[in-house]
Design an enzyme around this catalytic site. Structure first.
Site: not given
Length: 439
Positions: A411-413
């Protein structure tokens, strides 16, 4: 004394199937005593009675599917009978409708009256219903095939389907003549199979050139919903590494030659992967996190999710506090959870939560794949099979090597590329030096 309603046994459950009643109408029950087995969208669970009393009414037969909050039984006190809801509703309705009927009668022209009286009697009468069951509930109860009325445990039914055993021909040795798994396996040895082995459910009959519409199970609906929730709002990116699996295989062979015990207790390559994934998360704690609106939640414990393929989909049982478990403990817990997940014998808290998940399809011959993150987790590891490949050694010679692919969906967040790479670097180091996982 209360009416017993269909409980909510998992966070995603909207309806439940009454698999088996452990008590029959008229039996005494105590609070905490197992009353029934209920199948949710994720598992079949034993459900305990919330009250002491007598099971006065059963509104839902075995195999019936009802929504959360619908009544399924009534537990009464001494001499107390279940209220007849349909009679109450009818009386109330008649009482409310009487004044309206009189007014309408006065306002009706004579011609309209004659039309009303001319209607067939069958159209004006209420449809009869079974005693103790409201019309709405009766409409929800599916018609049951003969085999569904046979007293058998859920496990016995599953094994019977796999082995092609007709339950109506099996004599049960359990309580009240209930058919057990042992009865089914014994019958399978003496009765010719009527279905293909390894198939839990017969496939729908499809004629050549025709399509079929297969109704989604509750679990498949939830899986579909969760995948949309994941791939839609969660920005995925993927990192892939190849592990030198030679040291893992050597460690596995050493344990085997040392006589580590029965096959059921042996430590597998997947156990090493699970342990290494936990140890790497301890070394790089920032990956053990999830995105929460305006913050990132970094977890103190590593709650390891294990993807387990079951008949209707996928479950992810969780090993809580995995950072405090040894390789042997993780191995035993993983096997126990996987076994109970496949038999739908899990408690809700055992498959909820988790800080990240490991999904291994190597045993099914998959070289490599990318998995979908299970929200709100920050990442998932996808593990492929160990493959023999030509590799160049330190002396620039081409030799046979063993490689295993691992793909990290992030999850790039929560996890940036550099952070994910740092985690995978630690994971590779542990798997290529498996002795570190034994201490």
């Amino acid at each position: 004394m209360p009416e017993i309603q269909m409980p909510k046994l998992s966070d995603t459950m909207t309806e439940g199937t009454l698999v088996t009643w452990k008590k029959k109408k008229g039996d005494k029950v105590s609070a905490g005593e197992v009353l029934a087995e209920i199948e949710t969208d994720k598992a079949t669970m034993e459900w305990e009675s919330p009250e002491d009393g007598t099971l006065t009414e059963i509104y839902v037969e075995e195999g019936g599917k009802v929504n959360i909050g619908d009544k399924i039984a009534f537990i009464g006190g001494e001499g107390e009978e279940a209220p007849k809801e349909e009679e109450k509703e009818k009386a109330t309705k008649e009482k409310e409708d009487k004044p309206k009927a009189k007014e309408e009668e006065k306002a009706k022209p004579e011609q309209e009256k004659e039309k009303e009286e001319a209607k067939p009697k069958a159209e004006r009468e209420d449809t009869p219903v079974e005693a103790g069951v409201s019309p709405a509930q009766l409409a929800r109860l599916p018609s049951q095939p003969e085999e569904a009325r046979v007293k058998a445990s859920p496990v016995a039914r599953r094994i019977a389907a796999e082995l092609g055993v007709d339950l109506s021909r099996v004599k049960g040795t359990g309580p009240n003549g209930r058919i057990t798994e042992t009865d089914v396996r014994a019958a399978a040895k003496s009765v010719p199979a009527t279905a293909d082995h390894g198939r839990a459910k017969p496939e729908p009959s499809i004629k050549a050139g025709e399509s079929a519409r297969i109704q989604l199970s509750g679990m498949r609906k939830i899986i579909a919903q969760r995948l949309v929730e994941s791939l839609g709002p969660v920005p995925h990116f993927y990192l892939e590494i190849d592990i030198d699996a030679g040291p893992l295989l050597e460690a596995r062979e050493e344990l085997k030659s040392a006589g580590e015990g029965a096959d059921a207790a042996k430590i597998t390559v997947n156990d090493f992967v699970l342990k290494a994934s936990v140890q790497a998360a301890i070394k790089v704690p920032r990956v053990n996190a999830s995105f929460d609106s305006d913050a990132i939640v970094q977890y103190a414990d590593v709650d390891l999710g294990i993807a387990v393929a079951i008949e209707d989909g996928l479950l992810t049982p969780v090993i809580r506090g995995a950072q405090n478990k040894s390789l042997r403990e993780i191995s035993e817990l993983a096997k126990d959870l996987a076994h109970r997940a496949r038999n739908k014998r899990m408690k809700p808290e055992e498959f909820q939560g988790g800080t990240f998940t490991v999904s291994n399809l190597g045993g099914m011959g998959i070289d490599s794949f990318s998995a979908v993150i299970n929200p709100p987790q920050g990442f998932i590891l996808a593990v492929g099979k160990i493959t023999k490949v030509p590799v160049i050694d330190d002396c620039d010679r081409i030799v046979v090597g063993h490689r295993m692919s691992i793909t990290m969906s992030c999850d790039h967040r929560v996890i940036d590329g550099a952070l994910g790479a740092e985690y995978l670097k630690e994971l590779r180091h542990l798997l290529e030096n498996p002795a570190l996982l034994l201490v």
